[in-house]
Design an enzyme around this catalytic site. Structure first.
Site, PDB file in Angstrom:
ATOM      1  N   HIS A 142       7.662   7.242  17.327  1.00  0.00           N
ATOM      2  CA  HIS A 142       6.581   7.176  16.341  1.00  0.00           C
ATOM      3  C   HIS A 142       5.527   6.158  16.776  1.00  0.00           C
ATOM      4  O   HIS A 142       5.337   5.125  16.146  1.00  0.00           O
ATOM      5  CB  HIS A 142       7.132   6.825  14.956  1.00  0.00           C
ATOM      6  N   ASN A 144       6.666  -8.080  12.048  1.00  0.00           N
ATOM      7  CA  ASN A 144       7.560  -7.157  11.339  1.00  0.00           C
ATOM      8  C   ASN A 144       9.015  -7.217  11.821  1.00  0.00           C
ATOM      9  O   ASN A 144       9.930  -6.930  11.048  1.00  0.00           O
ATOM     10  CB  ASN A 144       7.027  -5.727  11.435  1.00  0.00           C
ATOM     11  N   ASP A 195       4.340  12.208  11.057  1.00  0.00           N
ATOM     12  CA  ASP A 195       3.902  12.956  12.242  1.00  0.00           C
ATOM     13  C   ASP A 195       4.073  14.462  12.028  1.00  0.00           C
ATOM     14  O   ASP A 195       3.247  15.254  12.492  1.00  0.00           O
ATOM     15  CB  ASP A 195       4.700  12.500  13.481  1.00  0.00           C
ATOM     16  N   GLY A 200       0.812  -1.211   0.000  1.00  0.00           N
ATOM     17  CA  GLY A 200       0.000   0.000   0.000  1.00  0.00           C
ATOM     18  C   GLY A 200       0.848   1.265   0.000  1.00  0.00           C
ATOM     19  O   GLY A 200       0.516   2.251  -0.669  1.00  0.00           O
TER      20      GLY A 200
HETATM   21  P1  NAI Z   1       1.012  -3.533   2.967  1.00  0.00           P
HETATM   22  O1  NAI Z   1       0.636  -4.838   3.578  1.00  0.00           O
HETATM   23  O2  NAI Z   1       0.046  -2.897   2.032  1.00  0.00           O
HETATM   24  O3  NAI Z   1       2.397  -3.674   2.220  1.00  0.00           O
HETATM   25  C1  NAI Z   1       3.513  -4.275   2.800  1.00  0.00           C
HETATM   26  C2  NAI Z   1       4.294  -4.945   1.703  1.00  0.00           C
HETATM   27  O4  NAI Z   1       5.433  -5.560   2.305  1.00  0.00           O
HETATM   28  C3  NAI Z   1       3.510  -6.066   0.980  1.00  0.00           C
HETATM   29  O5  NAI Z   1       3.536  -5.873  -0.409  1.00  0.00           O
HETATM   30  C4  NAI Z   1       4.243  -7.335   1.404  1.00  0.00           C
HETATM   31  O6  NAI Z   1       4.243  -8.332   0.386  1.00  0.00           O
HETATM   32  C5  NAI Z   1       5.643  -6.779   1.626  1.00  0.00           C
HETATM   33  N1  NAI Z   1       6.497  -7.669   2.396  1.00  0.00           N
HETATM   34  C6  NAI Z   1       6.175  -8.515   3.409  1.00  0.00           C
HETATM   35  N2  NAI Z   1       7.267  -9.197   3.819  1.00  0.00           N
HETATM   36  C7  NAI Z   1       8.294  -8.742   3.065  1.00  0.00           C
HETATM   37  C8  NAI Z   1       9.682  -9.056   3.004  1.00  0.00           C
HETATM   38  N3  NAI Z   1      10.232  -9.960   3.820  1.00  0.00           N
HETATM   39  N4  NAI Z   1      10.441  -8.404   2.103  1.00  0.00           N
HETATM   40  C9  NAI Z   1       9.908  -7.472   1.275  1.00  0.00           C
HETATM   41  N5  NAI Z   1       8.601  -7.147   1.271  1.00  0.00           N
HETATM   42  C10 NAI Z   1       7.818  -7.779   2.165  1.00  0.00           C
HETATM   43  O7  NAI Z   1       1.363  -2.535   4.178  1.00  0.00           O
HETATM   44  P2  NAI Z   1       1.547  -0.942   4.115  1.00  0.00           P
HETATM   45  O8  NAI Z   1       0.260  -0.292   4.396  1.00  0.00           O
HETATM   46  O9  NAI Z   1       2.280  -0.609   2.888  1.00  0.00           O
HETATM   47  O10 NAI Z   1       2.481  -0.709   5.414  1.00  0.00           O
HETATM   48  C11 NAI Z   1       3.800  -1.200   5.452  1.00  0.00           C
HETATM   49  C12 NAI Z   1       4.436  -0.903   6.802  1.00  0.00           C
HETATM   50  O11 NAI Z   1       4.566   0.509   7.004  1.00  0.00           O
HETATM   51  C13 NAI Z   1       3.616  -1.401   7.995  1.00  0.00           C
HETATM   52  O12 NAI Z   1       4.486  -1.958   8.953  1.00  0.00           O
HETATM   53  C14 NAI Z   1       2.991  -0.139   8.538  1.00  0.00           C
HETATM   54  O13 NAI Z   1       2.658  -0.245   9.910  1.00  0.00           O
HETATM   55  C15 NAI Z   1       4.099   0.846   8.303  1.00  0.00           C
HETATM   56  N6  NAI Z   1       3.686   2.257   8.347  1.00  0.00           N
HETATM   57  C16 NAI Z   1       4.587   3.149   8.837  1.00  0.00           C
HETATM   58  C17 NAI Z   1       4.284   4.484   8.951  1.00  0.00           C
HETATM   59  C18 NAI Z   1       5.299   5.444   9.475  1.00  0.00           C
HETATM   60  O14 NAI Z   1       4.938   6.600   9.714  1.00  0.00           O
HETATM   61  N7  NAI Z   1       6.556   5.082   9.660  1.00  0.00           N
HETATM   62  C19 NAI Z   1       2.960   5.001   8.550  1.00  0.00           C
HETATM   63  C20 NAI Z   1       2.104   3.996   7.980  1.00  0.00           C
HETATM   64  C21 NAI Z   1       2.454   2.665   7.913  1.00  0.00           C
END
Ligand code: NAI
Length: 332
Positions: free
Chosen positions: A178, A95, A151, A12
């Site tokens: 965060h 994670n 943030d 996403g």
């Molecule tokens: P998502 O589920 O839509 O995408 C995550 C992607 O990571 C998927 O395509 C999945 O196949 C891939 N993935 C899983 N294991 C993997 C691996 N070993 N190697 C490479 N890719 C792998 O999730 P989204 O919404 O994109 O969120 C991703 C992360 O970002 C989450 O942990 C979320 O909590 C975090 N996040 C962090 C924020 C911040 O401010 N730092 C804000 C919003 C989300």
């Protein structure tokens, strides 16, 4: 030749972030890695008529090594996002392992790269990353940053409405970490702050700390912030890329504090100590340039008001626990 690799590129956040990076004029090579769906994302983006080349990799056939090789910047939005009712800490069990494995890949195949960690819980995943890089003898605090810019982006947007200011002209410093109460936006130095009532400030701080929940609830099980996060991650990536090109700037990020060769690290530790704890990592404005993090801009902590001081005391206590959890995951 500047190469950027995005790990989790089909997700996403990963998809819109990959789109934005494909448009960046300082990027020559874009490399996408994911465990699923990335060939399709790569094929789609490769038709865009910007000058960067694009390759995509699945884990088979040493895909991670090929994706990471010679990268200058690695951005990591890999892992599971929150569902309603979950805190960022609930994501740790899944994670932490994903981030550890990607850190081994970076340490082995791109030890000189700048790394931006987006995967949650950032307060723990960045310490995990650091421990893995240190184990491989390649940790440099100038090159590892936890991404907290969402943030700041939220703080700018939410306070602009109240002050009648333009959000794009604001640059609110957000310190701490965060996650929930570890997020401490410092509004008190903004012009116009004195016009806000106590109740308005409390509501504003709460909205920044829990703004992510608004998105998680509105998406109703389909994930957390992705588009605003891609923008916020890109904002920091853009500053790192411009820094590599000689341009200096400042951004909040979650960085390592225990290296006195980093300008401002010692002073930051002393100020954080006043809020009740000794921390290895902290989110704070940092000076960025060709070497990455070139200074920690601790001055913001000298100007906090009494309300912010109270928020910081709570944040520091919780952060210590989050950081220790990440460190223990690698060190045992
Ligand atoms: P998502 O589920 O839509 O995408 C995550 C992607 O990571 C998927 O395509 C999945 O196949 C891939 N993935 C899983 N294991 C993997 C691996 N070993 N190697 C490479 N890719 C792998 O999730 P989204 O919404 O994109 O969120 C991703 C992360 O970002 C989450 O942990 C979320 O909590 C975090 N996040 C962090 C924020 C911040 O401010 N730092 C804000 C919003 C989300």
């Amino acid at each position: 030749m500047t190469k950027v690799t995005i790990c989790g590129a089909a997700g996403g956040i990963g998809q819109p972030l990959s789109l934005l990076v494909k448009l960046h004029p300082l990027v020559d090579q874009l490399s996408l890695f994911d465990v699923v769906n990335v060939p399709g994302v790569g094929a789609d983006l490769s038709h865009i008529d910007t000058d960067s080349s694009l390759e995509s990799f699945l884990p088979a056939d040493d895909g991670l090594a090929k994706a990471l090789k010679d990268s200058d910047l690695v951005i990591i939005p890999a892992g599971v996002p929150r569902k309603p009712g979950m805190s960022r800490d609930d994501l740790f069990n899944i994670n932490a392992g994903i981030v550890r494995d990607l850190a081994v890949g970076v340490a082995t195949h791109a030890p000189k790269a700048f790394v931006l960690v987006i995967s949650n819980p950032v307060n723990s995943t960045v310490p995990i990353f650091k421990e893995v890089l240190a184990k491989h003898g390649v940790f440099d605090p100038r090159r590892l940053l936890g991404v907290t810019t969402l943030d700041c982006v939220r703080s700018n947007t939410f306070v602009a409405g109240l002050l009648g200011a333009k959000a794009s002209k604001l640059d609110v410093a957000v310190v701490g970490g965060h996650s929930g109460e570890t997020i401490v936006p410092l509004f008190s130095s903004l012009p116009g702050y004195s016009k806000l009532s106590d109740a308005e400030v409390d509501a504003l701080v709460h909205r920044v700390q829990y703004g992510g929940d608004e998105v998680v609830q509105a998406k109703n099980g389909a994930g957390s912030a992705t588009l605003s996060m891609a923008y916020a991650g890109y904002k920091l990536a853009d500053q790192i890329l411009k820094g590599l090109n000689g341009e200096k700037s400042t951004s909040s990020a979650f960085v390592y504090l225990k290296d006195d060769s980093l300008s401002g690290a010692k002073e930051t530790r002393a100020l954080v100590g006043k809020f009740g704890g000794e921390l290895d990592f902290f989110a704070i404005p940092v000076g960025l340039g060709p070497k990455g993090v070139e200074s920690i801009e601790y001055g913001v902590l000298e100007k906090v008001n009494a309300k912010e001081e109270e928020l910081l005391k709570v944040a520091v206590g919780q952060l210590g626990v989050n950081i220790a959890k990440g460190t223990a995951f690698i060190k045992g």
